[in-house]
Design a protein around this motif. Structure first.
Motif, mmCIF file in Angstrom:
data_model
loop_
_atom_site.group_PDB
_atom_site.id
_atom_site.type_symbol
_atom_site.label_atom_id
_atom_site.label_comp_id
_atom_site.label_asym_id
_atom_site.label_seq_id
_atom_site.Cartn_x
_atom_site.Cartn_y
_atom_site.Cartn_z
ATOM 1 N N GLY A 276 0.865 -1.183 0.139
ATOM 2 C CA GLY A 276 0.104 0.049 -0.079
ATOM 3 C C GLY A 276 0.852 1.328 0.197
ATOM 4 O O GLY A 276 0.666 2.287 -0.715
ATOM 5 N N LEU A 277 2.010 1.357 0.801
ATOM 6 C CA LEU A 277 2.828 2.410 1.029
ATOM 7 C C LEU A 277 3.433 2.830 -0.609
ATOM 8 O O LEU A 277 3.487 3.691 -1.078
ATOM 9 C CB LEU A 277 3.921 2.215 1.952
ATOM 10 C CG LEU A 277 3.434 2.545 3.189
ATOM 11 C CD1 LEU A 277 4.855 2.388 4.213
ATOM 12 C CD2 LEU A 277 3.312 4.177 3.417
ATOM 13 N N PHE A 278 3.907 1.437 -1.195
ATOM 14 C CA PHE A 278 4.471 1.685 -2.245
ATOM 15 C C PHE A 278 3.601 2.277 -3.451
ATOM 16 O O PHE A 278 3.973 2.932 -4.324
ATOM 17 C CB PHE A 278 5.396 0.481 -2.820
ATOM 18 C CG PHE A 278 6.121 0.599 -4.109
ATOM 19 C CD1 PHE A 278 7.353 1.306 -3.825
ATOM 20 C CD2 PHE A 278 5.754 0.040 -5.274
ATOM 21 C CE1 PHE A 278 8.336 1.093 -5.221
ATOM 22 C CE2 PHE A 278 6.476 0.281 -6.463
ATOM 23 C CZ PHE A 278 7.875 0.728 -6.185
ATOM 24 N N LEU A 279 2.341 1.618 -3.624
ATOM 25 C CA LEU A 279 1.356 1.951 -4.492
ATOM 26 C C LEU A 279 0.929 3.442 -4.147
ATOM 27 O O LEU A 279 0.899 4.183 -5.368
ATOM 28 C CB LEU A 279 0.277 1.027 -4.616
ATOM 29 C CG LEU A 279 0.374 -0.527 -5.192
ATOM 30 C CD1 LEU A 279 -0.389 -1.243 -5.010
ATOM 31 C CD2 LEU A 279 1.089 -0.509 -6.461
ATOM 32 N N ALA A 280 0.787 3.932 -3.153
ATOM 33 C CA ALA A 280 0.683 5.045 -2.825
ATOM 34 C C ALA A 280 1.509 6.081 -3.138
ATOM 35 O O ALA A 280 1.151 7.258 -3.808
ATOM 36 C CB ALA A 280 0.191 5.299 -1.400
ATOM 37 N N ALA A 281 2.717 5.865 -2.913
ATOM 38 C CA ALA A 281 4.103 6.820 -3.242
ATOM 39 C C ALA A 281 4.179 6.672 -4.926
ATOM 40 O O ALA A 281 4.388 7.922 -5.446
ATOM 41 C CB ALA A 281 5.009 6.419 -2.787
ATOM 42 N N SER A 282 3.896 5.542 -5.400
ATOM 43 C CA SER A 282 4.012 5.543 -7.025
ATOM 44 C C SER A 282 2.883 6.555 -7.500
ATOM 45 O O SER A 282 2.924 7.335 -8.609
ATOM 46 C CB SER A 282 3.916 4.003 -7.415
ATOM 47 O OG SER A 282 4.960 3.392 -7.001
ATOM 48 N N ALA A 283 1.683 6.449 -7.085
ATOM 49 C CA ALA A 283 0.569 6.980 -7.746
ATOM 50 C C ALA A 283 0.870 8.661 -7.474
ATOM 51 O O ALA A 283 0.394 9.349 -8.188
ATOM 52 C CB ALA A 283 -0.672 6.675 -7.139
#
Length: 145
Positions: A35-42
């Motif tokens: 979740g952290l990685f996908l949120a940061a990517s977005a």
């Protein structure tokens, strides 16, 4: 086998943070890191330019989109995404090697000698790593008077 599992968990976490934790069945950490990685990517990646380029159907288009990402992402965002991947890989490695993160464990609970996780005393194997366990014989009580 434990080292191989740890290396594989680290490799999966570098590719997609959280995947290594899923390998070692640490579901909460897997969800948090993913979740952290996908949120940061977005938040940090130029998604509007990537979606305008269309779907990837060839290697040339994949390289073109990778170039777009590399050119249009600032160094701080690249550092943050790399740091998340590296931290997830290190954490997944330690989890795969069964190092505790300081959580209090109850000494009364039986643990697996192979993976170190809590096990059901009624089973003859560890339900986490499938290691066969020797049956525990009750100790003879001595009455000291």
């Amino acid at each position: 086998m434990t080292w191989l599992r740890a290396i594989f968990a680290a490799g999966l976490s570098v590719i997609m943070p959280g995947a290594g934790h899923a390998l070692v069945r640490d579901w909460l950490r897997a969800a948090v890191f993913a979740g952290l990685f996908l949120a940061a990517s977005a938040f940090f990646l130029p998604l509007d330019q990537l979606t305008a380029a269309g779907p990837i159907t060839s290697v040339d288009q994949a390289l073109e989109q990778a170039t777009v990402v590399a050119e249009n992402t600032d160094p701080m965002a690249q550092f943050l995404l790399s740091f998340l991947s590296l931290f997830a890989a290190i954490d997944a490695t330690f989890r795969a090697l069964s190092y505790s993160s300081g959580e209090g464990t109850d000494a009364a609970e039986p643990t697996c000698p192979e993976c170190g996780k809590e096990i059901d005393a009624d089973l003859e194997f560890c339900h986490w790593c499938t290691t066969r366990l020797e049956p525990v014989e009750p100790e003879a009580e001595t009455n000291d008077v």
